[in-house]
Design an enzyme around this catalytic site. Sequence first.
Site, PDB file in Angstrom:
ATOM      1  N   CYS A   1       0.829  -1.207   0.000  1.00  9.41           N
ATOM      2  CA  CYS A   1       0.000   0.000   0.000  1.00  9.41           C
ATOM      3  C   CYS A   1       0.870   1.267   0.000  1.00  9.41           C
ATOM      4  O   CYS A   1       1.474   1.583  -1.009  1.00  9.41           O
ATOM      5  CB  CYS A   1      -0.988  -0.023   1.172  1.00  9.41           C
TER       6      CYS A   1
ATOM      7  N   HIS B   1      -3.534  -4.932   0.927  1.00 10.40           N
ATOM      8  CA  HIS B   1      -3.043  -5.269   2.261  1.00 10.40           C
ATOM      9  C   HIS B   1      -3.176  -6.775   2.507  1.00 10.40           C
ATOM     10  O   HIS B   1      -4.191  -7.224   3.052  1.00 10.40           O
ATOM     11  CB  HIS B   1      -3.834  -4.518   3.330  1.00 10.40           C
TER      12      HIS B   1
ATOM     13  N   GLU C   1      -1.829  -8.443   4.778  1.00 11.12           N
ATOM     14  CA  GLU C   1      -1.777  -8.696   6.219  1.00 11.12           C
ATOM     15  C   GLU C   1      -3.095  -8.392   6.928  1.00 11.12           C
ATOM     16  O   GLU C   1      -3.275  -8.744   8.102  1.00 11.12           O
ATOM     17  CB  GLU C   1      -0.644  -7.873   6.857  1.00 11.12           C
TER      18      GLU C   1
END
Length: 269
Positions: A116, A202, A204
């Site tokens: 990002c 993202h 994660e």
Amino acid sequence: MVSLPLRIAILECDKPLDNARIELGGHIGAFTALFESAADALKYPGLSSKRGLELTSYDIVDAQEYPSIDSLDSLDGILVSGSRYNAFEDEPWILKLLNYVETILGRKRPRLLGVCFGHQIIARAMGAEVGRSDNGWEVSVSAVDLTRRGQDIFGKTSLAIQLMNRDVVRSCPTGVERLAYTAKASVHGMYVANKLLTIQGHPEFNEQIMKGLLVFRHDAHIIDDDTFEDATARADRHHDGIVVAQAFLRFLLSTGRSDDPLPAGPQRP
């Protein structure tokens, strides 16, 4: 074969919301969980959630801590995290980060990963324009189309990934291969062999992190009611975060020889 353990430094470009910081251990906790799951799925000799993987974190905003230049050759990768801040701004810590990334780009080791904001920072460090999208927010689990190179690297024809961005990389820097795109943003991932691998999404993030961010930004009137409701409804959908993290690991493990674990090769979704 690359020597293990695989050493990755996480440059934390923000502090997560309280719920993620307490329950998940912040950025390092979220990325550790992600990379450990990816290591188990990858089934690379000697690499798993239990061994062969070392992650360290650095607060580059408040403490402005970085891996020392002398330590860089001991690292396999540096990951630049996401952030609430704008990658196109000239805050002192952002300029310091850009200089650091430029230093890494001029070296053979370590390789760069970007997520990002980190994706955007790496692009800016290479001369690309980064700015506010004319097409508004991209949020929650969303479909991302892959180029031919992106399909090779991620092993799929498209990705589903958590998104939280309204800033974009407007074009790929010279010498960089574009990996992914959406209707709202033309550069959702970048690749240079043995040098860098980035993604706008993202990997994660999980449902909990995404819903927390949506509530926070909706309450702050950053995203409107319609966007909030639509994104909240998609936050629990399946996403390919582990697929992306596996690609990150393969990239760091790759040697360029015939036994190179990158690319994954296209697979049917």
